[in-house]
Design a protein around this motif. Structure first.
Motif, PDB file in Angstrom:
ATOM      1  N   LEU A 159     128.947  -1.219  53.379  1.00 46.50           N
ATOM      2  CA  LEU A 159     129.100  -0.752  54.803  1.00 46.50           C
ATOM      3  C   LEU A 159     130.408  -0.126  55.160  1.00 46.50           C
ATOM      4  O   LEU A 159     130.305   0.719  56.159  1.00 46.50           O
ATOM      5  CB  LEU A 159     129.004  -2.347  55.691  1.00 46.50           C
ATOM      6  CG  LEU A 159     127.609  -3.025  55.466  1.00 46.50           C
ATOM      7  CD1 LEU A 159     127.776  -4.455  56.073  1.00 46.50           C
ATOM      8  CD2 LEU A 159     126.765  -2.272  56.211  1.00 46.50           C
ATOM      9  N   ARG A 160     131.602  -0.276  54.507  1.00 44.32           N
ATOM     10  CA  ARG A 160     132.316   0.489  54.708  1.00 44.32           C
ATOM     11  C   ARG A 160     132.474   1.924  54.078  1.00 44.32           C
ATOM     12  O   ARG A 160     132.633   2.899  54.585  1.00 44.32           O
ATOM     13  CB  ARG A 160     133.905  -0.177  54.113  1.00 44.32           C
ATOM     14  CG  ARG A 160     135.152   0.419  54.661  1.00 44.32           C
ATOM     15  CD  ARG A 160     136.291   0.059  53.683  1.00 44.32           C
ATOM     16  NE  ARG A 160     135.864   0.928  52.436  1.00 44.32           N
ATOM     17  CZ  ARG A 160     136.235   2.082  51.968  1.00 44.32           C
ATOM     18  NH1 ARG A 160     136.432   3.075  52.962  1.00 44.32           N
ATOM     19  NH2 ARG A 160     135.973   2.334  50.810  1.00 44.32           N
ATOM     20  N   SER A 200     129.708   4.440  55.482  1.00 42.60           N
ATOM     21  CA  SER A 200     130.060   4.881  56.775  1.00 42.60           C
ATOM     22  C   SER A 200     131.352   6.032  56.668  1.00 42.60           C
ATOM     23  O   SER A 200     131.246   6.694  57.598  1.00 42.60           O
ATOM     24  CB  SER A 200     130.305   3.742  57.848  1.00 42.60           C
ATOM     25  OG  SER A 200     131.516   3.048  57.494  1.00 42.60           O
ATOM     26  N   SER A 246     126.195   1.288  61.230  1.00 42.33           N
ATOM     27  CA  SER A 246     126.747   0.636  60.379  1.00 42.33           C
ATOM     28  C   SER A 246     127.290  -0.731  60.987  1.00 42.33           C
ATOM     29  O   SER A 246     126.935  -1.988  60.128  1.00 42.33           O
ATOM     30  CB  SER A 246     127.996   1.253  59.825  1.00 42.33           C
ATOM     31  OG  SER A 246     128.811   0.727  58.918  1.00 42.33           O
ATOM     32  N   GLY A 253     125.555  -4.446  59.704  1.00 45.20           N
ATOM     33  CA  GLY A 253     126.352  -5.490  59.379  1.00 45.20           C
ATOM     34  C   GLY A 253     126.094  -6.390  60.190  1.00 45.20           C
ATOM     35  O   GLY A 253     125.815  -7.889  59.340  1.00 45.20           O
ATOM     36  N   GLY A 271     132.217  -2.046  58.934  1.00 46.95           N
ATOM     37  CA  GLY A 271     131.689  -0.663  59.620  1.00 46.95           C
ATOM     38  C   GLY A 271     132.865  -0.015  60.535  1.00 46.95           C
ATOM     39  O   GLY A 271     132.940   1.457  60.274  1.00 46.95           O
ATOM     40  N   TRP A 292     134.447   3.844  59.362  1.00 44.31           N
ATOM     41  CA  TRP A 292     134.423   4.884  60.595  1.00 44.31           C
ATOM     42  C   TRP A 292     135.803   5.361  60.892  1.00 44.31           C
ATOM     43  O   TRP A 292     135.964   6.622  61.102  1.00 44.31           O
ATOM     44  CB  TRP A 292     133.651   4.127  61.821  1.00 44.31           C
ATOM     45  CG  TRP A 292     133.359   5.228  62.705  1.00 44.31           C
ATOM     46  CD1 TRP A 292     132.126   6.007  62.989  1.00 44.31           C
ATOM     47  CD2 TRP A 292     134.144   5.579  63.914  1.00 44.31           C
ATOM     48  NE1 TRP A 292     132.196   6.883  63.864  1.00 44.31           N
ATOM     49  CE2 TRP A 292     133.256   6.598  64.422  1.00 44.31           C
ATOM     50  CE3 TRP A 292     135.256   5.079  64.369  1.00 44.31           C
ATOM     51  CZ2 TRP A 292     133.959   7.365  65.822  1.00 44.31           C
ATOM     52  CZ3 TRP A 292     135.924   5.917  65.594  1.00 44.31           C
ATOM     53  CH2 TRP A 292     135.059   6.723  66.078  1.00 44.31           C
ATOM     54  N   ASN A 330     123.841   3.886  50.982  1.00 45.33           N
ATOM     55  CA  ASN A 330     124.286   2.428  50.631  1.00 45.33           C
ATOM     56  C   ASN A 330     123.584   1.674  49.774  1.00 45.33           C
ATOM     57  O   ASN A 330     124.108   0.819  48.970  1.00 45.33           O
ATOM     58  CB  ASN A 330     124.151   1.790  51.908  1.00 45.33           C
ATOM     59  CG  ASN A 330     125.351   2.216  53.049  1.00 45.33           C
ATOM     60  OD1 ASN A 330     126.379   2.469  52.779  1.00 45.33           O
ATOM     61  ND2 ASN A 330     124.791   2.377  54.200  1.00 45.33           N
TER      62      ASN A 330
END
Length: 450
Positions: free
Chosen positions: A62-63, A66, A89, A93, A144, A148, A245
């Motif tokens: 997720l990190r 994004s 994201s 999550g 997320g 971002w 992902n």
């Protein structure tokens, strides 16, 4: 200092600080329960902390996902897509967190079947787990947000969030345990409070720093796809989001398999070898904290230049990242060569363990040179959203790891495990180096993705 180097350090240095603060959350919990008078408290926190480390590690895509997509959209100056990536994201999550909370009992039961703690540790770890699992929305939502922010070339905000989480965790846990007389539940609640404090701070800083982007939120743009939010979940965009992902998720599973096997293989050889391997792996951990900072810089800058179709700046960024990477590898190798034994003695005063570590210390010295390329290419590949290449390199490295270990273990014992790990690090970088030319060609040959 060249402008490109300054850009790299502006992203890398705050990221390094953030990385170093991450393990403090767990260390603080252990330090607090270590003064409660029973070793079972430490065991409960260790077991519970390990479970959450694995869970959140697996969903680290997720990190990373994004970050790369955001930096590319920023390079294209596609601000509506920048906002949509954040919402996707964080939204996904939250959905994952809801599933984890709903399945918390079977997840905990399955974990205890594998770990098999004592009855007392199991009881306390159950309390810790069922409190901390409610922090999943905050943690996965923050993943997320963090990705971002990095994609927006901003690593200072994640650093401030990480520092704030640690301060809140210290104050809350100490107050609940020593002020309110709680035990494991106090430590768990302190961790939970710190997690939500970080998430709320992340949202607050987003509003403060990027409030002007609110006009691109669904429903804020008059007519069109985003007027009703349909553009947010548009099929092609979601397909790309999950493709990127999915590859990172599978790559992470390979990484977790190697890491957990390394620990279990050491444990199977007795307490001394387990202690030696654990101590020497701290040298790898320290190196990874620093190199991850430069990887984050690679994610942010390479993705932005790909989005802007600026191949010259992209190439210069990759070259400068490798210069910094090899400089760090040389510095860490020298530091470990001249001060590594003293560092191990700080971690333990057990003469038997430190003496046994001498036989394997040469492997630790090889870590920086073997691993530097993998860290740098990971950042560049994430920025290019070339996650399939990351998966292939990790899969090839994992196969080499297990093949070498099982093939050489009868002859080399624990040395086979370390040789397999060093080759695993090297193969990751080597395969990515081979794939990099095609990755760059495709990144700049294809039209920008909207």
């Amino acid at each position: 200092m060249k402008p490109r180097d300054r850009q790299i350090l502006q992203i890398a240095l705050p990221s390094i600080v953030s990385n170093i603060t991450v393990p403090l959350l767990g260390l603080i919990d252990v330090a607090i329960v270590g003064h409660l008078g029973a070793p079972a408290y430490i065991g409960a926190i260790a077991v519970g902390g390990m479970l959450f480390n694995i869970i959140y590690w697996i969903f680290g895509f997720l990190r990373m996902g994004s970050s790369g997509m955001t930096s590319q959209a920023l390079g294209r100056r596609d601000l509506p897509e920048v906002v949509r990536i954040l919402l996707r994201s964080v939204g996904i999550g939250m959905a994952v967190a809801a599933v984890l909370i709903a399945l918390q009992v079977p997840i905990r039961q399955a974990a205890f079947l594998l770990i098999q703690p004592t009855d007392e540790v199991r009881r306390m770890a159950t309390v810790y787990f069922h409190i901390c699992i409610w922090g999943a929305p905050a943690m996965l939502g923050l993943y997320g947000l963090t990705g971002w922010f990095i994609g927006m070339q901003n690593s200072r905000t994640p650093m401030f969030i990480a520092i704030t989480q640690n301060v809140v965790n210290i104050v809350a846990s100490l107050s609940l345990v020593f002020g309110c007389g709680m035990k494991v539940e106090g430590v768990a609640l302190g961790t939970l409070i710190a997690q939500y404090a970080g998430f709320v701070m992340g949202l607050t800083l987003w509003l403060r720093q990027y409030g002007k982007l609110k006009k691109y939120l669904p429903g804020k743009q008059g007519s069109g796809a985003d007027a009703d939010g349909s553009g947010l979940w548009e099929r092609q965009a979601m397909r790309r989001f999950f493709a990127v992902n999915r590859d990172i998720f599978l790559r992470t599973l390979c990484l977790v398999a190697v890491t957990l096997f390394f620990t279990s293989a050491g444990a199977a050889q007795g307490e001394i070898i387990l202690a030696v391997n654990t101590l020497l792996m701290q040298l790898f951990t320290l190196f990874s904290y620093v190199m991850d900072g430069f990887a984050y810089a690679g994610e942010a800058m390479s993705g932005r230049y790909i989005g802007a179709r600026n191949r010259a700046a992209f190439g210069d960024t990759v070259r400068r990242l490798f210069v910094w990477g090899f400089l760090m590898a040389v510095l860490f190798t020298l530091a470990y060569a001249f001060g590594g034994n003293a560092f191990l003695c700080l971690l333990t005063d057990d003469r038997q363990v430190t003496a046994a570590a001498d036989s394997y210390f040469g492997w630790a010295l090889a870590i920086p040179a073997a691993g530097v390329a993998a860290f740098i290419w990971d950042g560049v590949f994430i920025g290019a959203t070339a996650t399939r290449g990351m998966l292939l390199s990790m899969a090839a490295a994992a196969v080499c790891f297990f093949a070498l270990h099982y093939g050489l273990r009868p002859v080399l014992g624990n040395h086979a495990l370390w040789l397999a790990f060093i080759v695993y690090l090297f193969v990751r970088g080597a395969v990515q180096t081979v794939l990099s030319r095609g990755v760059v060609r495709r990144a700049f040959a294809s039209p920008a993705v909207g």
